[in-house]
Design a protein around this motif. Structure first.
Motif, PDB file in Angstrom:
ATOM      1  N   GLY A  48       0.897  -1.269  -0.295  1.00  0.00           N
ATOM      2  CA  GLY A  48      -0.063   0.124  -0.221  1.00  0.00           C
ATOM      3  C   GLY A  48       0.550   1.461   0.033  1.00  0.00           C
ATOM      4  N   THR A  82      -5.582   4.998  -4.142  1.00  0.00           N
ATOM      5  CA  THR A  82      -5.888   3.737  -3.679  1.00  0.00           C
ATOM      6  C   THR A  82      -6.062   4.299  -2.114  1.00  0.00           C
ATOM      7  OG1 THR A  82      -4.230   2.676  -3.383  1.00  0.00           O
ATOM      8  CG2 THR A  82      -5.736   1.963  -4.990  1.00  0.00           C
ATOM      9  N   HIS A  83      -5.648   5.373  -2.080  1.00  0.00           N
ATOM     10  CA  HIS A  83      -5.294   6.165  -0.614  1.00  0.00           C
ATOM     11  C   HIS A  83      -6.353   5.242   0.271  1.00  0.00           C
ATOM     12  CE1 HIS A  83      -4.951   9.077   2.682  1.00  0.00           C
ATOM     13  NE2 HIS A  83      -3.920   8.906   1.961  1.00  0.00           N
ATOM     14  N   GLU A  84      -8.361   6.480   0.251  1.00  0.00           N
ATOM     15  CA  GLU A  84      -9.031   5.594   0.808  1.00  0.00           C
ATOM     16  C   GLU A  84      -9.172   4.438   1.237  1.00  0.00           C
ATOM     17  OE1 GLU A  84      -8.957   8.313  -0.677  1.00  0.00           O
ATOM     18  OE2 GLU A  84      -9.202   9.543   0.233  1.00  0.00           O
ATOM     19  N   TRP A  85      -8.222   3.273   0.521  1.00  0.00           N
ATOM     20  CA  TRP A  85      -8.956   1.993   0.875  1.00  0.00           C
ATOM     21  C   TRP A  85      -7.708   0.828   1.355  1.00  0.00           C
ATOM     22  CZ3 TRP A  85     -13.480   0.697   0.100  1.00  0.00           C
ATOM     23  CH2 TRP A  85     -14.317   1.639  -1.145  1.00  0.00           C
ATOM     24  N   VAL A  86      -6.791   2.111   1.196  1.00  0.00           N
ATOM     25  CA  VAL A  86      -5.723   1.475   2.407  1.00  0.00           C
ATOM     26  C   VAL A  86      -5.604   1.938   3.201  1.00  0.00           C
ATOM     27  CG1 VAL A  86      -2.793   2.016   2.415  1.00  0.00           C
ATOM     28  CG2 VAL A  86      -3.925   1.355   0.213  1.00  0.00           C
ATOM     29  N   GLU A 128      -7.519   4.096   6.403  1.00  0.00           N
ATOM     30  CA  GLU A 128      -9.447   4.479   7.361  1.00  0.00           C
ATOM     31  C   GLU A 128      -9.230   5.965   7.869  1.00  0.00           C
ATOM     32  OE1 GLU A 128      -8.448   2.826  11.676  1.00  0.00           O
ATOM     33  OE2 GLU A 128     -10.517   2.758  11.020  1.00  0.00           O
TER      34      GLU A 128
END
Ligand code: IDP
Ligand code: MG
Length: 151
Positions: free
Chosen positions: A31, A145-149, A151
């Protein structure tokens, strides 16, 4: 969000053994965000500066010869706790003391052929990034992908 950065470098043996993709992949899949990367043949002067704190060691000349033996892949990676986590992902300096699952533990055997470098502190990361990269070579981008890595 953490903007901590570390300097990771694939050494000449990592390049020669075709491990560039797998090493990059480990940081990507964890990530972390790639900020900069190049494929380059460093000068002796640059390597002596990079390893200046080891100048008194008996293995210094062979370390410099090893690092001069072919192209390397210097990289800057960014993310939460990336300096410490990067060192853990690399494993111990001596591959024989590195756990399976770490890069050195999975891909190397001898201390003088340990395939990768990682900064040992936030302070040395800043120095190493400045030594290997110009400010203009450091990208600024937001990973989708920041918000998926985080919280
Ligand atoms: P590190 O790469 O895990 O931070 P350092 O102590 O900073 O380890 O040493 C830099 C590099 O010098 C090591 O990655 C390894 O390639 C080499 N090195 C360190 N100790 C020895 C040794 O005892 N014999 C041969 N090479 C060594
Ligand atoms: Mg070191």
């Amino acid at each position: 969000m953490s903007a901590e950065r570390t300097f990771i470098m694939i050494k000449p043996d990592g390049v020669q053994r075709g491990l560039v993709g797998q090493i990059v992949q480990r940081f990507e899949q964890r990530g972390y965000k790639l900020v900069s990367m190049k494929f380059t043949q460093p000068t002796k002067e640059l390597l002596e500066e990079h390893y200046a704190d080891l100048k008194q060691k008996g293995f210094f000349p062979s370390l410099i010869a090893y690092m001069l033996s072919g192209p390397v892949v210097p990289m800057v990676w960014e993310g939460k706790d990336v300096v410490k986590q990067g060192r853990q992902m690399l494993g111990q300096t001596n591959p024989l003391a590195s756990l399976p699952g770490s890069i050195r533990g999975d891909f190397s055997i001898d201390i003088g052929r340990n395939i990768c470098h990682g900064s040992d502190s936030v302070d040395s990361a800043q120095k190493e990034i400045a030594l290997w990269f110009k400010e203009t070579e450091l990208t600024q981008w937001k990973s989708s992908t920041h918000e998926w890595v985080y919280e």
